[in-house]
Design a protein around this motif. Structure first.
Motif, PDB file in Angstrom:
ATOM      1  N   GLY A  89       0.777  -1.236   0.000  1.00  0.00           N
ATOM      2  CA  GLY A  89       0.000   0.000   0.000  1.00  0.00           C
ATOM      3  C   GLY A  89       0.807   1.283   0.000  1.00  0.00           C
ATOM      4  N   LEU A  90       2.143   1.179  -0.032  1.00  0.00           N
ATOM      5  CA  LEU A  90       2.974   2.383   0.052  1.00  0.00           C
ATOM      6  C   LEU A  90       2.779   3.275  -1.176  1.00  0.00           C
ATOM      7  CD1 LEU A  90       5.137   3.840   1.783  1.00  0.00           C
ATOM      8  CD2 LEU A  90       6.869   2.626   0.417  1.00  0.00           C
ATOM      9  N   THR A  91       2.641   4.563  -0.911  1.00  0.00           N
ATOM     10  CA  THR A  91       2.588   5.580  -1.959  1.00  0.00           C
ATOM     11  C   THR A  91       3.931   6.312  -1.956  1.00  0.00           C
ATOM     12  OG1 THR A  91       1.657   7.180  -0.410  1.00  0.00           O
ATOM     13  CG2 THR A  91       0.082   5.905  -1.730  1.00  0.00           C
ATOM     14  N   VAL A  92       4.121   7.204  -2.899  1.00  0.00           N
ATOM     15  CA  VAL A  92       5.343   8.002  -2.911  1.00  0.00           C
ATOM     16  C   VAL A  92       5.349   8.820  -1.622  1.00  0.00           C
ATOM     17  CG1 VAL A  92       6.655   9.794  -4.090  1.00  0.00           C
ATOM     18  CG2 VAL A  92       5.358   8.116  -5.440  1.00  0.00           C
ATOM     19  N   PRO A  93       6.368   8.636  -0.783  1.00  0.00           N
ATOM     20  CA  PRO A  93       6.363   9.293   0.531  1.00  0.00           C
ATOM     21  C   PRO A  93       6.453  10.813   0.445  1.00  0.00           C
ATOM     22  CG  PRO A  93       7.944   7.488   0.485  1.00  0.00           C
ATOM     23  CD  PRO A  93       7.496   7.725  -0.927  1.00  0.00           C
ATOM     24  N   ARG A  94       5.717  11.446   1.327  1.00  0.00           N
ATOM     25  CA  ARG A  94       5.837  12.897   1.489  1.00  0.00           C
ATOM     26  C   ARG A  94       6.854  13.214   2.574  1.00  0.00           C
ATOM     27  NH1 ARG A  94      -0.154  15.534   1.145  1.00  0.00           N
ATOM     28  NH2 ARG A  94      -0.532  15.029  -1.020  1.00  0.00           N
ATOM     29  N   GLU A  95       6.969  12.318   3.540  1.00  0.00           N
ATOM     30  CA  GLU A  95       7.942  12.454   4.625  1.00  0.00           C
ATOM     31  C   GLU A  95       9.141  11.594   4.263  1.00  0.00           C
ATOM     32  OE1 GLU A  95      10.260  13.210   7.429  1.00  0.00           O
ATOM     33  OE2 GLU A  95       8.384  14.344   7.349  1.00  0.00           O
ATOM     34  N   HIS A  96      10.284  12.221   4.097  1.00  0.00           N
ATOM     35  CA  HIS A  96      11.447  11.529   3.553  1.00  0.00           C
ATOM     36  C   HIS A  96      12.442  11.056   4.604  1.00  0.00           C
ATOM     37  CE1 HIS A  96      10.577  14.303  -0.113  1.00  0.00           C
ATOM     38  NE2 HIS A  96       9.660  13.383   0.038  1.00  0.00           N
ATOM     39  N   ALA A  97      12.372  11.570   5.816  1.00  0.00           N
ATOM     40  CA  ALA A  97      13.392  11.308   6.828  1.00  0.00           C
ATOM     41  C   ALA A  97      13.565   9.816   7.115  1.00  0.00           C
ATOM     42  CB  ALA A  97      13.072  12.060   8.117  1.00  0.00           C
ATOM     43  N   ARG A  98      12.473   9.068   7.181  1.00  0.00           N
ATOM     44  CA  ARG A  98      12.551   7.624   7.462  1.00  0.00           C
ATOM     45  C   ARG A  98      13.390   6.924   6.406  1.00  0.00           C
ATOM     46  NH1 ARG A  98       9.442   2.939   5.943  1.00  0.00           N
ATOM     47  NH2 ARG A  98       9.671   1.366   7.551  1.00  0.00           N
ATOM     48  N   TYR A  99      13.176   7.281   5.160  1.00  0.00           N
ATOM     49  CA  TYR A  99      13.868   6.604   4.058  1.00  0.00           C
ATOM     50  C   TYR A  99      15.328   7.049   3.959  1.00  0.00           C
ATOM     51  CZ  TYR A  99       9.293   4.889   3.253  1.00  0.00           C
ATOM     52  OH  TYR A  99       8.086   4.260   3.444  1.00  0.00           O
ATOM     53  N   ILE A 100      15.594   8.296   4.259  1.00  0.00           N
ATOM     54  CA  ILE A 100      16.974   8.762   4.302  1.00  0.00           C
ATOM     55  C   ILE A 100      17.705   7.993   5.402  1.00  0.00           C
ATOM     56  CG2 ILE A 100      18.480  10.753   4.714  1.00  0.00           C
ATOM     57  CD1 ILE A 100      16.771  10.743   2.069  1.00  0.00           C
ATOM     58  N   GLY A 101      17.031   7.796   6.526  1.00  0.00           N
ATOM     59  CA  GLY A 101      17.611   7.023   7.620  1.00  0.00           C
ATOM     60  C   GLY A 101      17.890   5.582   7.217  1.00  0.00           C
ATOM     61  N   LEU A 102      16.964   4.968   6.490  1.00  0.00           N
ATOM     62  CA  LEU A 102      17.180   3.589   6.018  1.00  0.00           C
ATOM     63  C   LEU A 102      18.391   3.499   5.100  1.00  0.00           C
ATOM     64  CD1 LEU A 102      13.541   2.383   5.215  1.00  0.00           C
ATOM     65  CD2 LEU A 102      15.122   1.377   6.877  1.00  0.00           C
ATOM     66  N   VAL A 103      18.524   4.478   4.221  1.00  0.00           N
ATOM     67  CA  VAL A 103      19.662   4.477   3.304  1.00  0.00           C
ATOM     68  C   VAL A 103      20.956   4.637   4.093  1.00  0.00           C
ATOM     69  CG1 VAL A 103      20.792   5.717   1.421  1.00  0.00           C
ATOM     70  CG2 VAL A 103      18.316   5.300   1.327  1.00  0.00           C
ATOM     71  N   ARG A 104      20.990   5.582   4.990  1.00  0.00           N
ATOM     72  CA  ARG A 104      22.224   5.821   5.758  1.00  0.00           C
ATOM     73  C   ARG A 104      22.563   4.633   6.649  1.00  0.00           C
ATOM     74  NH1 ARG A 104      20.763  12.022   6.632  1.00  0.00           N
ATOM     75  NH2 ARG A 104      21.798  12.810   4.767  1.00  0.00           N
ATOM     76  N   MET A 105      21.557   4.030   7.275  1.00  0.00           N
ATOM     77  CA  MET A 105      21.782   2.912   8.191  1.00  0.00           C
ATOM     78  C   MET A 105      22.284   1.666   7.457  1.00  0.00           C
ATOM     79  SD  MET A 105      19.023   1.174  10.793  1.00  0.00           S
ATOM     80  CE  MET A 105      18.020   0.467   9.496  1.00  0.00           C
ATOM     81  N   ASN A 106      21.764   1.424   6.254  1.00  0.00           N
ATOM     82  CA  ASN A 106      22.097   0.196   5.525  1.00  0.00           C
ATOM     83  C   ASN A 106      23.271   0.347   4.572  1.00  0.00           C
ATOM     84  OD1 ASN A 106      20.036  -1.950   6.290  1.00  0.00           O
ATOM     85  ND2 ASN A 106      18.751  -0.153   5.946  1.00  0.00           N
ATOM     86  N   ASP A 107      23.661   1.571   4.260  1.00  0.00           N
ATOM     87  CA  ASP A 107      24.817   1.861   3.415  1.00  0.00           C
ATOM     88  C   ASP A 107      24.873   1.006   2.136  1.00  0.00           C
ATOM     89  OD1 ASP A 107      27.147   3.263   2.778  1.00  0.00           O
ATOM     90  OD2 ASP A 107      28.412   1.735   3.713  1.00  0.00           O
ATOM     91  N   PRO A 108      23.812   1.064   1.307  1.00  0.00           N
ATOM     92  CA  PRO A 108      23.812   0.251   0.088  1.00  0.00           C
ATOM     93  C   PRO A 108      24.698   0.843  -1.002  1.00  0.00           C
ATOM     94  CG  PRO A 108      21.882   1.645   0.132  1.00  0.00           C
ATOM     95  CD  PRO A 108      22.608   1.874   1.440  1.00  0.00           C
ATOM     96  N   ASP A 109      25.034  -0.006  -1.962  1.00  0.00           N
ATOM     97  CA  ASP A 109      25.732   0.453  -3.163  1.00  0.00           C
ATOM     98  C   ASP A 109      24.745   1.075  -4.142  1.00  0.00           C
ATOM     99  OD1 ASP A 109      28.337  -0.695  -2.451  1.00  0.00           O
ATOM    100  OD2 ASP A 109      27.282  -2.609  -2.686  1.00  0.00           O
TER     101      ASP A 109
END
Length: 181
Positions: A46-66
């Motif tokens: 059910g996810l839509t394009v997020p309006r609140e970005h902080a959670r996803y920025i945190g996921l990216v920083r925490m997981n350090d993907p390529d």
């Protein structure tokens, strides 16, 4: 390659035969069929394009993907948004994800098909337009881009969710693209 996938039920691996939100087994889900990759699946039903970005920025920083793969937009149609409105939201989201310095691949979802969830010509027509809008915004924001609307992904009876064969085809196309990166 370590990949973080942000998406909706098709990234999560939702099995539409289940009314309780169950997933297809790992051997079916496209996220578990990417070759030589460690995948962090952040797909949410059910996810839509997020309006609140902080959670996803945190996921990216925490997981350090390529690589960060983003495939969203389908559920926004069911909230009454046009392809242009979805692309505007996506551009804001992509800019915030790109601000992490990670390589980002935006994937335009497959085109909706007529089915139990899709009975409106306008939904199908709007979903046909999303690929080109996403291509332009990916180019403008220096992201990788793929248009799954051109991949002939088999959907289930509802016209929205990937069939097991659709997951296999999606994984194959994405594996081909990842080899080029």
């Amino acid at each position: 390659m370590r990949i973080l996938c942000i998406g909706d039920s098709n990234t999560y691996g939702y099995d539409p035969r289940s009314y309780l939100g169950d997933r297809y087994p790992a051997e079916i889900r496209w996220t578990d069929r990417l070759e030589n990759c460690e995948v962090i699946n952040c797909g949410v039903n059910g996810l839509t394009v997020p309006r609140e970005h902080a959670r996803y920025i945190g996921l990216v920083r925490m997981n350090d993907p390529d690589l960060v793969i983003v495939m969203l937009g389908t559920n926004d149609f069911f909230r009454g948004l046009s392809s242009e409105q979805i692309a505007d939201r996506m551009e804001k989201f992509i800019k915030s994800v790109c601000s992490t310095g990670k390589t980002v691949m935006l994937i335009s979802p497959p085109i909706l098909e007529y089915g139990e969830w899709v009975m409106d010509d306008e939904l199908v027509e709007e979903s046909e337009d999303l690929g080109e809008l996403y291509r332009v915004l990916a180019e403008r924001n220096h992201c990788l881009f793929a248009d799954a609307g051109k991949w002939n992904i088999e959907m289930t009876y509802d016209g929205v969710h990937f069939s097991p064969e659709g997951h296999a085809a999606f994984a194959q196309k994405l594996n081909e693209l990842l080899l080029q990166i």
